[in-house]
Design a protein around this motif. Structure first.
Motif, PDB file in Angstrom:
ATOM      1  N   ASN A 153       0.831  -1.212   0.000  1.00 18.39           N
ATOM      2  CA  ASN A 153       0.000   0.000   0.000  1.00 18.39           C
ATOM      3  C   ASN A 153       0.859   1.253   0.000  1.00 18.39           C
ATOM      4  O   ASN A 153       0.542   2.238  -0.663  1.00 18.39           O
ATOM      5  CB  ASN A 153      -0.961   0.009   1.186  1.00 18.39           C
ATOM      6  CG  ASN A 153      -2.112  -0.947   1.018  1.00 18.39           C
ATOM      7  OD1 ASN A 153      -2.456  -1.346  -0.102  1.00 18.39           O
ATOM      8  ND2 ASN A 153      -2.709  -1.353   2.125  1.00 18.39           N
ATOM      9  N   ARG A 187       2.300   1.586  -3.439  1.00 23.12           N
ATOM     10  CA  ARG A 187       1.217   2.028  -4.332  1.00 23.12           C
ATOM     11  C   ARG A 187       0.938   3.511  -4.153  1.00 23.12           C
ATOM     12  O   ARG A 187       0.786   4.255  -5.128  1.00 23.12           O
ATOM     13  CB  ARG A 187      -0.046   1.216  -4.057  1.00 23.12           C
ATOM     14  CG  ARG A 187      -1.183   1.572  -4.980  1.00 23.12           C
ATOM     15  CD  ARG A 187      -2.390   0.720  -4.737  1.00 23.12           C
ATOM     16  NE  ARG A 187      -3.468   1.175  -5.600  1.00 23.12           N
ATOM     17  CZ  ARG A 187      -4.714   0.811  -5.475  1.00 23.12           C
ATOM     18  NH1 ARG A 187      -5.056  -0.060  -4.540  1.00 23.12           N
ATOM     19  NH2 ARG A 187      -5.630   1.281  -6.281  1.00 23.12           N
ATOM     20  N   ALA A 227      -2.003   2.115 -10.188  1.00 20.94           N
ATOM     21  CA  ALA A 227      -3.434   1.874 -10.356  1.00 20.94           C
ATOM     22  C   ALA A 227      -3.980   0.841  -9.377  1.00 20.94           C
ATOM     23  O   ALA A 227      -5.103   0.959  -8.908  1.00 20.94           O
ATOM     24  CB  ALA A 227      -3.726   1.434 -11.791  1.00 20.94           C
ATOM     25  N   ASP A 228      -3.152  -0.175  -9.068  1.00 19.15           N
ATOM     26  CA  ASP A 228      -3.655  -1.231  -8.193  1.00 19.15           C
ATOM     27  C   ASP A 228      -2.512  -1.927  -7.461  1.00 19.15           C
ATOM     28  O   ASP A 228      -1.336  -1.652  -7.704  1.00 19.15           O
ATOM     29  CB  ASP A 228      -4.500  -2.246  -8.981  1.00 19.15           C
ATOM     30  CG  ASP A 228      -3.768  -2.855 -10.162  1.00 19.15           C
ATOM     31  OD1 ASP A 228      -2.543  -3.105 -10.062  1.00 19.15           O
ATOM     32  OD2 ASP A 228      -4.418  -3.084 -11.195  1.00 19.15           O
ATOM     33  N   ARG A 229      -2.895  -2.837  -6.597  1.00 18.79           N
ATOM     34  CA  ARG A 229      -1.937  -3.585  -5.781  1.00 18.79           C
ATOM     35  C   ARG A 229      -1.005  -4.426  -6.639  1.00 18.79           C
ATOM     36  O   ARG A 229       0.176  -4.545  -6.356  1.00 18.79           O
ATOM     37  CB  ARG A 229      -2.697  -4.465  -4.791  1.00 18.79           C
ATOM     38  CG  ARG A 229      -1.821  -5.287  -3.874  1.00 18.79           C
ATOM     39  CD  ARG A 229      -2.685  -6.252  -3.057  1.00 18.79           C
ATOM     40  NE  ARG A 229      -1.935  -6.965  -2.069  1.00 18.79           N
ATOM     41  CZ  ARG A 229      -1.207  -8.054  -2.305  1.00 18.79           C
ATOM     42  NH1 ARG A 229      -1.137  -8.551  -3.516  1.00 18.79           N
ATOM     43  NH2 ARG A 229      -0.560  -8.658  -1.322  1.00 18.79           N
ATOM     44  N   ASP A 230      -1.538  -5.026  -7.694  1.00 23.15           N
ATOM     45  CA  ASP A 230      -0.722  -5.884  -8.551  1.00 23.15           C
ATOM     46  C   ASP A 230       0.430  -5.111  -9.190  1.00 23.15           C
ATOM     47  O   ASP A 230       1.546  -5.613  -9.275  1.00 23.15           O
ATOM     48  CB  ASP A 230      -1.578  -6.533  -9.644  1.00 23.15           C
ATOM     49  CG  ASP A 230      -2.531  -7.589  -9.101  1.00 23.15           C
ATOM     50  OD1 ASP A 230      -2.327  -8.059  -7.963  1.00 23.15           O
ATOM     51  OD2 ASP A 230      -3.493  -7.940  -9.821  1.00 23.15           O
ATOM     52  N   GLU A 231       0.159  -3.899  -9.629  1.00 24.66           N
ATOM     53  CA  GLU A 231       1.214  -3.081 -10.223  1.00 24.66           C
ATOM     54  C   GLU A 231       2.272  -2.733  -9.182  1.00 24.66           C
ATOM     55  O   GLU A 231       3.480  -2.822  -9.449  1.00 24.66           O
ATOM     56  CB  GLU A 231       0.628  -1.807 -10.838  1.00 24.66           C
ATOM     57  CG  GLU A 231       1.650  -0.979 -11.577  1.00 24.66           C
ATOM     58  CD  GLU A 231       1.063   0.260 -12.238  1.00 24.66           C
ATOM     59  OE1 GLU A 231       1.808   0.897 -13.013  1.00 24.66           O
ATOM     60  OE2 GLU A 231      -0.112   0.606 -11.992  1.00 24.66           O
TER      61      GLU A 231
END
Length: 130
Positions: free
Chosen positions: A8, A11, A17-21
Protein backbone atom coordinates in the motif's frame (compact mmCIF):
# COMPACT_ATOMS: atom_id res chain seq x y z
CA UNK A 1 5.17 -3.91 8.81
CA UNK A 2 2.96 -6.40 7.04
CA UNK A 3 3.27 -7.19 3.35
CA UNK A 4 -0.04 -5.54 2.42
CA UNK A 5 0.93 -2.38 4.30
CA UNK A 6 4.26 -2.28 2.46
CA UNK A 7 2.54 -2.67 -0.91
CA UNK A 8 0.00 0.00 0.00
CA UNK A 9 2.88 2.37 0.77
CA UNK A 10 4.56 1.59 -2.56
CA UNK A 11 1.22 2.03 -4.33
CA UNK A 12 0.67 5.38 -2.62
CA UNK A 13 4.19 6.67 -3.31
CA UNK A 14 4.21 5.45 -6.91
CA UNK A 15 0.58 6.37 -7.58
CA UNK A 16 -0.03 2.95 -9.11
CA UNK A 17 -3.43 1.87 -10.36
CA UNK A 18 -3.66 -1.23 -8.19
CA UNK A 19 -1.94 -3.58 -5.78
CA UNK A 20 -0.72 -5.88 -8.55
CA UNK A 21 1.21 -3.08 -10.22
CA UNK A 22 2.78 -2.03 -6.91
CA UNK A 23 3.71 -5.65 -6.18
CA UNK A 24 5.31 -6.12 -9.62
CA UNK A 25 7.33 -2.93 -9.21
CA UNK A 26 8.42 -3.71 -5.63
CA UNK A 27 9.58 -7.23 -6.52
CA UNK A 28 11.38 -6.00 -9.65
CA UNK A 29 13.19 -3.20 -7.82
CA UNK A 30 14.28 -5.39 -4.91
CA UNK A 31 15.38 -8.17 -7.26
CA UNK A 32 17.47 -5.59 -9.14
CA UNK A 33 18.96 -4.15 -5.95
CA UNK A 34 20.06 -7.53 -4.56
CA UNK A 35 23.04 -8.13 -6.90
CA UNK A 36 24.42 -4.71 -5.90
CA UNK A 37 24.57 -5.70 -2.22
CA UNK A 38 26.98 -8.07 -0.49
CA UNK A 39 25.35 -11.33 0.63
CA UNK A 40 25.23 -10.23 4.29
CA UNK A 41 23.59 -6.97 3.18
CA UNK A 42 20.85 -8.93 1.46
CA UNK A 43 20.36 -11.07 4.57
CA UNK A 44 20.10 -8.06 6.89
CA UNK A 45 17.65 -6.28 4.60
CA UNK A 46 15.54 -9.40 4.07
CA UNK A 47 15.30 -9.87 7.84
CA UNK A 48 13.55 -6.51 8.18
CA UNK A 49 11.10 -6.77 5.31
CA UNK A 50 7.85 -8.76 5.09
CA UNK A 51 8.37 -12.40 4.09
CA UNK A 52 7.14 -12.24 0.46
CA UNK A 53 9.78 -9.57 -0.26
CA UNK A 54 12.63 -11.86 0.71
CA UNK A 55 12.06 -14.01 -2.39
CA UNK A 56 13.08 -11.38 -4.98
CA UNK A 57 16.02 -10.37 -2.80
CA UNK A 58 17.32 -13.93 -2.58
CA UNK A 59 16.60 -14.60 -6.26
CA UNK A 60 18.85 -11.67 -7.21
CA UNK A 61 21.49 -12.34 -4.57
CA UNK A 62 25.04 -13.08 -5.69
CA UNK A 63 28.02 -14.38 -3.74
CA UNK A 64 29.95 -11.18 -4.52
CA UNK A 65 28.23 -7.86 -5.03
CA UNK A 66 28.31 -6.34 -8.49
CA UNK A 67 29.62 -2.82 -8.82
CA UNK A 68 27.25 -0.57 -10.73
CA UNK A 69 25.95 2.95 -10.22
CA UNK A 70 22.52 4.50 -10.19
CA UNK A 71 22.24 4.80 -13.98
CA UNK A 72 22.95 1.10 -14.50
CA UNK A 73 20.58 0.26 -11.64
CA UNK A 74 17.79 2.29 -13.26
CA UNK A 75 18.49 0.69 -16.65
CA UNK A 76 18.15 -2.72 -14.99
CA UNK A 77 14.93 -1.68 -13.23
CA UNK A 78 13.54 -0.46 -16.57
CA UNK A 79 14.39 -3.81 -18.15
CA UNK A 80 12.82 -5.74 -15.25
CA UNK A 81 9.60 -3.72 -15.28
CA UNK A 82 9.37 -3.01 -19.00
CA UNK A 83 9.36 0.72 -18.24
CA UNK A 84 11.11 3.75 -19.67
CA UNK A 85 14.12 5.13 -17.73
CA UNK A 86 12.16 8.02 -16.17
CA UNK A 87 9.46 5.60 -15.05
CA UNK A 88 12.13 3.28 -13.67
CA UNK A 89 13.43 6.09 -11.48
CA UNK A 90 9.90 6.69 -10.20
CA UNK A 91 9.43 2.96 -9.55
CA UNK A 92 12.76 2.62 -7.77
CA UNK A 93 12.10 5.66 -5.62
CA UNK A 94 8.62 4.48 -4.60
CA UNK A 95 9.93 1.07 -3.55
CA UNK A 96 13.16 2.18 -1.90
CA UNK A 97 11.48 5.02 -0.01
CA UNK A 98 9.03 2.44 1.37
CA UNK A 99 12.02 0.28 2.32
CA UNK A 100 13.68 3.24 4.09
CA UNK A 101 10.50 3.91 6.06
CA UNK A 102 10.23 0.30 7.17
CA UNK A 103 13.70 -0.71 8.27
CA UNK A 104 15.57 0.39 11.35
CA UNK A 105 17.79 3.47 11.18
CA UNK A 106 20.84 1.28 11.69
CA UNK A 107 19.86 -1.01 8.84
CA UNK A 108 19.21 1.95 6.55
CA UNK A 109 22.62 3.42 7.39
CA UNK A 110 24.27 0.04 6.74
CA UNK A 111 22.40 -0.37 3.47
CA UNK A 112 23.32 3.11 2.24
CA UNK A 113 26.96 2.60 3.23
CA UNK A 114 27.09 -0.35 0.81
CA UNK A 115 25.90 1.74 -2.14
CA UNK A 116 27.21 4.80 -4.00
CA UNK A 117 25.95 8.00 -2.38
CA UNK A 118 23.68 8.77 -5.35
CA UNK A 119 21.39 5.94 -4.23
CA UNK A 120 20.39 7.96 -1.14
CA UNK A 121 18.00 10.06 -3.23
CA UNK A 122 16.13 6.93 -4.32
CA UNK A 123 15.69 6.00 -0.65
CA UNK A 124 14.11 9.40 0.02
CA UNK A 125 17.24 10.90 1.58
CA UNK A 126 18.68 13.35 -0.97
CA UNK A 127 20.56 15.13 1.82
CA UNK A 128 22.86 12.09 2.09
CA UNK A 129 23.80 11.99 -1.58
CA UNK A 130 27.20 13.28 -2.52
Amino acid sequence: MKYDEFLNKVRELGEYADRDEAEHVAHSVLGTLAPRLPADGVEHLAAQLPEPLTEPLHRGELENAESFGVEEFLDRVAAATGARPMTAEWDASATLTAVAENVSGGELNQLLSQLPSEFATLFGHPELSG
